[in-house]
Scaffold this motif. Structure first.
Motif, PDB file in Angstrom:
ATOM      1  N   ASN A 121       0.766  -1.539   0.095  1.00  0.00           N
ATOM      2  CA  ASN A 121       0.082   0.051  -0.060  1.00  0.00           C
ATOM      3  C   ASN A 121       0.492   1.369   0.047  1.00  0.00           C
ATOM      4  O   ASN A 121       0.753   2.372   0.715  1.00  0.00           O
ATOM      5  CB  ASN A 121      -0.692  -0.271   0.983  1.00  0.00           C
ATOM      6  N   ASN A 122       1.556   1.067  -0.261  1.00  0.00           N
ATOM      7  CA  ASN A 122       2.364   1.823  -1.140  1.00  0.00           C
ATOM      8  C   ASN A 122       2.387   4.212  -0.910  1.00  0.00           C
ATOM      9  O   ASN A 122       1.442   4.171  -2.094  1.00  0.00           O
ATOM     10  CB  ASN A 122       3.805   2.113  -2.622  1.00  0.00           C
ATOM     11  N   PRO A 123       2.742   4.603   0.506  1.00  0.00           N
ATOM     12  CA  PRO A 123       2.576   6.161   0.017  1.00  0.00           C
ATOM     13  C   PRO A 123       3.377   7.267  -0.351  1.00  0.00           C
ATOM     14  O   PRO A 123       4.470   7.032   0.295  1.00  0.00           O
ATOM     15  CB  PRO A 123       1.520   6.591   1.476  1.00  0.00           C
ATOM     16  N   ALA A 124       3.495   7.074  -1.919  1.00  0.00           N
ATOM     17  CA  ALA A 124       3.837   8.165  -2.326  1.00  0.00           C
ATOM     18  C   ALA A 124       4.733   9.986  -1.633  1.00  0.00           C
ATOM     19  O   ALA A 124       3.228  10.506  -2.127  1.00  0.00           O
ATOM     20  CB  ALA A 124       4.680   8.224  -3.903  1.00  0.00           C
ATOM     21  N   ILE A 125       5.388   9.435  -0.879  1.00  0.00           N
ATOM     22  CA  ILE A 125       5.614  11.682  -0.544  1.00  0.00           C
ATOM     23  C   ILE A 125       6.411  12.483  -2.024  1.00  0.00           C
ATOM     24  O   ILE A 125       7.046  11.702  -1.843  1.00  0.00           O
ATOM     25  CB  ILE A 125       5.762  11.552   0.033  1.00  0.00           C
ATOM     26  N   ILE A 126       5.577  13.656  -1.900  1.00  0.00           N
ATOM     27  CA  ILE A 126       5.633  14.412  -3.085  1.00  0.00           C
ATOM     28  C   ILE A 126       6.511  15.687  -1.775  1.00  0.00           C
ATOM     29  O   ILE A 126       5.949  16.360  -1.662  1.00  0.00           O
ATOM     30  CB  ILE A 126       5.165  14.856  -3.424  1.00  0.00           C
ATOM     31  N   ASP A 127       7.737  15.856  -1.833  1.00  0.00           N
ATOM     32  CA  ASP A 127       8.285  16.855  -0.489  1.00  0.00           C
ATOM     33  C   ASP A 127       8.252  18.385  -1.507  1.00  0.00           C
ATOM     34  O   ASP A 127       8.609  18.366  -3.030  1.00  0.00           O
ATOM     35  CB  ASP A 127       9.490  16.698  -0.560  1.00  0.00           C
ATOM     36  N   ASP A 128       8.343  18.936  -0.952  1.00  0.00           N
ATOM     37  CA  ASP A 128       7.650  20.558  -1.493  1.00  0.00           C
ATOM     38  C   ASP A 128       9.360  20.560  -2.089  1.00  0.00           C
ATOM     39  O   ASP A 128       9.592  22.107  -3.131  1.00  0.00           O
ATOM     40  CB  ASP A 128       7.881  21.776  -0.924  1.00  0.00           C
ATOM     41  N   THR A 129      10.374  19.923  -2.290  1.00  0.00           N
ATOM     42  CA  THR A 129      11.889  20.292  -2.959  1.00  0.00           C
ATOM     43  C   THR A 129      12.006  19.067  -3.938  1.00  0.00           C
ATOM     44  O   THR A 129      12.634  19.339  -4.660  1.00  0.00           O
ATOM     45  CB  THR A 129      13.422  20.105  -2.047  1.00  0.00           C
ATOM     46  N   ALA A 130      10.679  18.409  -4.633  1.00  0.00           N
ATOM     47  CA  ALA A 130      10.835  17.482  -5.527  1.00  0.00           C
ATOM     48  C   ALA A 130      10.427  18.348  -6.941  1.00  0.00           C
ATOM     49  O   ALA A 130      10.588  19.528  -7.481  1.00  0.00           O
ATOM     50  CB  ALA A 130      10.038  17.132  -5.110  1.00  0.00           C
ATOM     51  N   ASP A 131      11.367  17.579  -7.835  1.00  0.00           N
ATOM     52  CA  ASP A 131      10.698  18.244  -9.413  1.00  0.00           C
ATOM     53  C   ASP A 131       9.843  17.328  -9.844  1.00  0.00           C
ATOM     54  O   ASP A 131       9.884  16.806 -10.025  1.00  0.00           O
ATOM     55  CB  ASP A 131      11.984  17.173  -9.999  1.00  0.00           C
ATOM     56  N   ASN A 161       0.076   3.037  -4.422  1.00  0.00           N
ATOM     57  CA  ASN A 161      -1.618   3.859  -4.196  1.00  0.00           C
ATOM     58  C   ASN A 161      -1.908   4.992  -3.724  1.00  0.00           C
ATOM     59  O   ASN A 161      -3.223   5.259  -3.773  1.00  0.00           O
ATOM     60  CB  ASN A 161      -1.997   2.794  -3.281  1.00  0.00           C
ATOM     61  N   ASN A 162      -1.333   6.010  -2.981  1.00  0.00           N
ATOM     62  CA  ASN A 162      -1.674   7.063  -2.563  1.00  0.00           C
ATOM     63  C   ASN A 162      -0.674   7.813  -2.502  1.00  0.00           C
ATOM     64  O   ASN A 162       0.872   7.393  -2.279  1.00  0.00           O
ATOM     65  CB  ASN A 162      -1.900   7.174  -0.904  1.00  0.00           C
ATOM     66  N   VAL A 163      -0.756   8.913  -2.663  1.00  0.00           N
ATOM     67  CA  VAL A 163       0.134  10.017  -3.116  1.00  0.00           C
ATOM     68  C   VAL A 163      -0.271  11.127  -2.303  1.00  0.00           C
ATOM     69  O   VAL A 163      -0.891  11.830  -0.923  1.00  0.00           O
ATOM     70  CB  VAL A 163       0.099  10.521  -4.555  1.00  0.00           C
ATOM     71  N   ILE A 164       1.195  11.495  -1.277  1.00  0.00           N
ATOM     72  CA  ILE A 164       0.643  12.574  -0.091  1.00  0.00           C
ATOM     73  C   ILE A 164       1.898  13.692  -0.201  1.00  0.00           C
ATOM     74  O   ILE A 164       2.644  13.545  -0.777  1.00  0.00           O
ATOM     75  CB  ILE A 164       1.364  11.881   0.964  1.00  0.00           C
ATOM     76  N   VAL A 165       1.577  14.886  -0.840  1.00  0.00           N
ATOM     77  CA  VAL A 165       1.799  15.933  -1.318  1.00  0.00           C
ATOM     78  C   VAL A 165       1.972  17.511   0.124  1.00  0.00           C
ATOM     79  O   VAL A 165       0.789  17.688   0.788  1.00  0.00           O
ATOM     80  CB  VAL A 165       0.783  16.794  -2.244  1.00  0.00           C
ATOM     81  N   LEU A 166       2.677  18.238   0.245  1.00  0.00           N
ATOM     82  CA  LEU A 166       3.189  18.694   1.094  1.00  0.00           C
ATOM     83  C   LEU A 166       2.443  20.063   0.274  1.00  0.00           C
ATOM     84  O   LEU A 166       2.365  20.032  -0.833  1.00  0.00           O
ATOM     85  CB  LEU A 166       4.540  19.583   0.672  1.00  0.00           C
ATOM     86  N   ARG A 205      -3.611  16.446   1.351  1.00  0.00           N
ATOM     87  CA  ARG A 205      -2.434  17.532   1.494  1.00  0.00           C
ATOM     88  C   ARG A 205      -1.744  17.066   3.301  1.00  0.00           C
ATOM     89  O   ARG A 205      -2.705  16.719   4.032  1.00  0.00           O
ATOM     90  CB  ARG A 205      -3.034  18.367   1.360  1.00  0.00           C
ATOM     91  N   ALA A 206      -0.197  17.708   3.379  1.00  0.00           N
ATOM     92  CA  ALA A 206       0.156  17.138   4.481  1.00  0.00           C
ATOM     93  C   ALA A 206       0.618  18.926   4.359  1.00  0.00           C
ATOM     94  O   ALA A 206       1.205  19.445   3.929  1.00  0.00           O
ATOM     95  CB  ALA A 206       2.038  16.276   4.276  1.00  0.00           C
ATOM     96  N   ARG A 207       0.902  19.319   5.879  1.00  0.00           N
ATOM     97  CA  ARG A 207       0.880  20.568   6.094  1.00  0.00           C
ATOM     98  C   ARG A 207       2.540  20.641   6.353  1.00  0.00           C
ATOM     99  O   ARG A 207       3.012  21.597   5.591  1.00  0.00           O
ATOM    100  CB  ARG A 207       0.563  20.710   7.236  1.00  0.00           C
ATOM    101  N   ASP A 208       3.150  19.667   6.418  1.00  0.00           N
ATOM    102  CA  ASP A 208       4.498  19.511   6.618  1.00  0.00           C
ATOM    103  C   ASP A 208       5.423  18.319   6.598  1.00  0.00           C
ATOM    104  O   ASP A 208       4.405  17.934   6.562  1.00  0.00           O
ATOM    105  CB  ASP A 208       5.131  20.517   7.614  1.00  0.00           C
ATOM    106  N   PHE A 209       6.230  18.167   6.492  1.00  0.00           N
ATOM    107  CA  PHE A 209       7.403  17.041   6.238  1.00  0.00           C
ATOM    108  C   PHE A 209       6.749  15.780   7.204  1.00  0.00           C
ATOM    109  O   PHE A 209       6.542  14.773   6.889  1.00  0.00           O
ATOM    110  CB  PHE A 209       8.874  17.214   6.170  1.00  0.00           C
ATOM    111  N   GLU A 210       7.090  16.540   8.460  1.00  0.00           N
ATOM    112  CA  GLU A 210       6.274  15.728   9.731  1.00  0.00           C
ATOM    113  C   GLU A 210       4.983  15.229   9.668  1.00  0.00           C
ATOM    114  O   GLU A 210       4.793  14.140   9.235  1.00  0.00           O
ATOM    115  CB  GLU A 210       6.164  16.514  11.157  1.00  0.00           C
TER     116      GLU A 210
END
Length: 873
Positions: free
Chosen positions: A219-229, A253-258, A348-353
């Motif tokens: 159930n892979n959660p892919a994080i897209i950090d705010d420094t990502a391309d 399966n899910n994407v978590i975006v800052l 949507r994530a508030r921050d990296f934590e």
């Protein structure tokens, strides 16, 4: 031991099979490493050759996935697994440290029961059969009831090839129609169980009382950090999510975006053809995909639009991925689950934590131990350290499409290739990481995306400029001290005295020579075999091929067979995904003879390439044979040899050069080095081809076109080509259109297809991070003097410039104009399409083509239908 057994249809018949298999495996356990490796090699070859029919059979039987992507899975299961273990010792003493007093001795486990899933029914059967052969284990396969035919066929192909190579009978077997009783007996009787499938099957394997290697859900959660391309991140996820319609368990399966980049990420998904569901539509799709807490089997491996229709929701037919913006990471939220289809929840994530906390919860409630991924600037070392420490997964993928990345060796070359992905103790599995032939430990693997190395390979010496041939040939006598030269050419050049200058020079140096001049304009394997008889009788120490691409290509094949009489042509012509990982390895050339290539036309560039195109008239297949061992040792590009080219040849060869340069420039393997050759080559074509066409005696024009041809050859010798050449090869093989003209008839259409902003799929190799081929074409256009207000306008003006050039040199605009009969064209269309898809050149095309798209390109080019943007359909 019984040679034939009754089919397994009862517990008693299964016990009889197991007893016979034990005796056979005991014999197999005595085999040497040499015997095992021969069996492993032949089995991998056979599986690789059957990759397309097996893919078709899997989709036809299961109704899941996409044929073209299952071809990749089958290819991977044969080629990459073979490449990973071809040098691995699996017999007797595999490691010894005399100073330390340590020795490792390996023995097989015995009989392996292999449970095969319906999602990957042929590739998993190939993978498990091959690793059992490499380790001298017997394997008995239990196919999924909905994939019996294709799984058994994959196992049969591997078994038959292995037995032909010396494997004892009854090492590979299967249960034709599994039942609960038969499955229980299988698990009880085996020495180890390889269980890939649903949670119930894996739990049963672990409960059998026998060692089991099973896998947990992902159930892979892919994080897209705010420094990502953002381009790389979004397009990597799409590339992964649509691969075989999302059936690889490592897929996102899910994407978590800052928060800072959330809106940009959403816009990029939409721009690339994805669709965000809202309101009731989101609920309808969510509850269609997840039913009673589990994925609905009816949606597995289906396209996004099909799933939407099942839910009673209308979306565009060309939708790549369905997304929904969700907040809850609780298991009660359907979008928070593993989905096994092109469906994606977006948080949507508030921050990296906050992103880490959401990822941890999603993993904990459905993908513990499996795979997690993150897109980030890798200089953010503190964030990466925190991420790696907190993710309880056995695969942590950085800036990587996880479907392809998780199975290993595609986007990180230290991550072992495998189609069975363990979750360690976190996921209740007995092993962690990617299943290898010896891995039984919990190991956390961190795989950061890497692009493979590229290369620049050229002949040892390239002579060019009008009149250079006598000086170049002089080295054969004064420097190399050659004694016997064999000249390969065609009948016209020989009978017109064209080879006399070479013969006179050889006579002057006292080098004895002989000639073979029966090379057809479209070189045939049978021509090369006849020439080989003369070559073997003469025993030269230098081979000189003079002529167009036909003579040089045939010369390369004759040279290879002369040096390696025991090699199998069908093996050397085997396609590969990556030339560095191919199953068949070309032997070292130059043991008997030095090879000199002298072109007499300005087109193929064969004098500086590792390619040889040759047709087997018995099968009708036109083989592009490729390996750097076929690279000529010396190329002599003397314009004196090209001054008599007629207008037709000047035109056809000139447009072939342009195609070489354009395809190399946008290839998945392009580099700064190949770009320089490709750009200068196409610029010379635009400037000097019209002059050479108008006046064949124009020395300056001929000289520069000769250089352009060789520059194009140097470019695609290292960057390779693409779909244009794949399709042109089949037009030549089926309809005998000269190669350069076949390229020209489809060039602008393929360029539009490659330049589409929303392509169906990118090429598999990671050299292209996201679709940007139109920008590459625009760069080439500007170098050639084309202008415009933006890339779109420059691209259109570039196509117009190419069309104008083709009109000037008499190139026709459609396939039909070359006299190809409509009925015969349509009768051969499906065969041409499949062979073009499987052509060696297709793999490095920037856009990975579906067979249906290739078919439409052929039809457009035949009927002269208006070129469209060729966006995803």
């Amino acid at each position: 031991m019984a040679d034939k057994l009754e089919p397994i249809d009862s517990v008693d018949s299964l016990k009889e099979h197991i007893a016979v298999m034990r005796k056979a495996q005991a014999e197999f356990a005595t085999f040497s490493q040499e015997q095992v490796d021969k069996i492993f090699y032949q089995a991998a070859l056979a599986a690789n050759k059957a990759r397309i029919p097996l893919a078709k059979l899997a989709v036809e039987e299961t109704g899941m996935g996409l044929v073209e992507d299952k071809v990749i899975k089958n290819h991977f299961a044969a080629e990459y697994i073979y490449n990973a273990y071809r040098h691995t010792k699996t017999c007797g003493v595999i490691e010894e440290d005399k100073a330390g007093g340590m020795k490792k001795i390996v023995e097989p486990l015995g009989i392996i029961t292999a449970v095969i899933p319906t999602t990957n029914p042929t590739s998993t059967a190939i993978f498990k059969s091959l690793i059992c052969l490499k380790t001298r284990n017997a394997i008995i396969i239990s196919p999924h009831p909905r994939a019996r035919k294709c799984t058994i066929e994959a196992a049969r192909i591997v078994r038959d090839a292995a037995e032909k190579a010396g494997l004892p009978k009854h090492i590979i077997d299967w249960v034709p129609s599994p039942t609960i009783d038969l499955t229980n007996e299988l698990m009880h009787s085996a020495d180890c169980i390889l269980a890939t499938g649903g949670p119930g099957m894996v739990t049963a394997a672990y409960s059998s009382g026998k060692p089991a290697l099973g896998v947990g859900p992902g159930n892979n959660p892919a994080i897209i950090d705010d420094t990502a391309d953002i381009n790389v991140a979004v397009n990597s996820i799409i590339h992964s999510k649509i691969f075989d319609y999302g059936m690889i368990c490592a897929t996102e399966n899910n994407v978590i975006v800052l928060d800072k980049v959330y809106d940009r990420v959403k816009e990029e998904f939409i721009r690339r053809g994805c669709y965000f569901l809202e309101g009731d539509d989101k609920e309808k799709v969510g509850h269609t995909v997840i039913v009673s807490g589990s994925v609905n089997a009816k949606v597995v491996g289906k396209p996004a639009a099909t799933i939407a229709k099942m839910a009673g929701v209308t979306v565009p037919a060309n939708t790549k991925v369905l997304l929904a913006e969700v907040e809850s990471v609780d298991p009660s939220e359907p979008w928070a689950h593993e989905k096994l289809c092109p469906i994606l929840g977006m948080y949507r994530a508030r921050d990296f934590e906050d992103a880490l906390a959401k990822a941890e919860r999603l993993i904990h409630d459905g993908g513990y131990g499996h795979t997690s991924s993150i897109f980030i600037d890798t200089r953010e070392t503190k964030k990466l350290d925190e991420y790696e420490n907190r993710m309880k997964t056995c695969r942590i993928l950085i800036n990587t499409p996880s479907s392809q990345g998780g199975i290993g060796d595609l986007y990180n070359f230290r991550l072992t290739p495998s189609l069975t992905l363990g979750c360690g103790s976190w996921g209740g599995n007995s092993f962690s990481g990617n299943l290898t032939i010896d891995k039984l430990l919990n190991i956390k693997l961190v795989a950061e995306r890497r692009e493979n190395m590229l290369w620049l390979r050229t002949p040892e010496k390239i002579y060019f400029k009008k009149g250079c041939m006598p000086t170049a040939l002089d080295e054969l006598g004064t420097v190399m001290h050659k004694k016997r030269a064999f000249i390969v050419t065609d009948k016209f050049l020989y009978e017109s005295g064209f080879t006399r200058r070479i013969e006179d020079k050889l006579d002057q140096m006292g080098i004895v020579h002989s000639s073979f001049w029966n090379i057809s304009p479209d070189p045939k394997l049978q021509d090369a075999e006849k020439g080989l008889e003369q070559l073997n009788a003469f025993k030269p120490d230098v081979v000189i091929a003079i002529g167009g691409g036909s003579a040089m290509d045939a010369g390369k094949i004759m040279w290879f067979m002369y040096e390696n009489p025991d090699e199998d042509f069908s093996d050397m012509s085997m396609d590969f995904m990556d030339i560095r990982k191919r199953i068949y390895r070309f032997p070292k050339m130059g043991k008997k003879a030095y090879f000199v290539a002298i072109p007499t036309s300005s087109g193929t560039g064969s004098e500086v390439t590792p390619f040889a195109i040759i047709t087997d008239v018995e099968t009708g297949i036109k083989w592009p044979v490729t390996d750097y061992q076929l690279m000529p040792n010396m190329a002599i590009v003397d314009t004196d040899n090209m001054m008599t080219q007629p207008k037709g040849l000047t035109s056809a060869s000139g447009v072939d050069v342009l195609t070489h340069c354009l395809e190399a420039y946008v290839s998945m393997y392009q580099s700064d080095f190949t770009d320089s050759f490709a750009l200068e080559g196409m610029k010379l074509v635009f400037k000097y081809l019209p002059r050479a066409y108008d006046d064949g005696t124009d020395v300056e024009a001929r000289d520069h076109m000769a250089n352009a041809s060789t520059l194009g050859g140097l470019a695609f010798a290292n960057a390779f080509l693409g779909l244009n050449h794949s399709m042109a090869h089949k037009l030549g093989a089926f309809h005998h259109i000269p190669h350069g003209l076949a390229n020209a008839a489809i060039l602008t259409r393929v360029m539009r297809y490659n330049a589409a902003e929303k392509p169906t799929r990118m090429g598999t190799f990671p050299q292209y991070s996201y679709p940007h081929t139109k920008a590459r074409y625009a760069q080439a256009a500007r170098f050639c003097g084309v202008t415009g207000k933006d890339d779109d306008e420059v691209f259109e003006n570039f196509l117009a410039k190419i069309t104008k050039l083709f009109d000037y040199v008499g190139v026709k605009h459609t396939i039909a104009e070359y006299g190809v009969d409509e009925k015969y064209f349509l009768d051969t269309l499906d065969d041409m399409t499949e062979q073009a898809f499987d052509d060696q050149c297709t793999g490095t095309n920037p856009r990975y083509p579906l067979m249906s798209e290739i078919k439409n390109l052929y039809l457009d080019a035949y009927y002269g239908r208006p070129a469209s943007a060729y966006e995803a359909e």
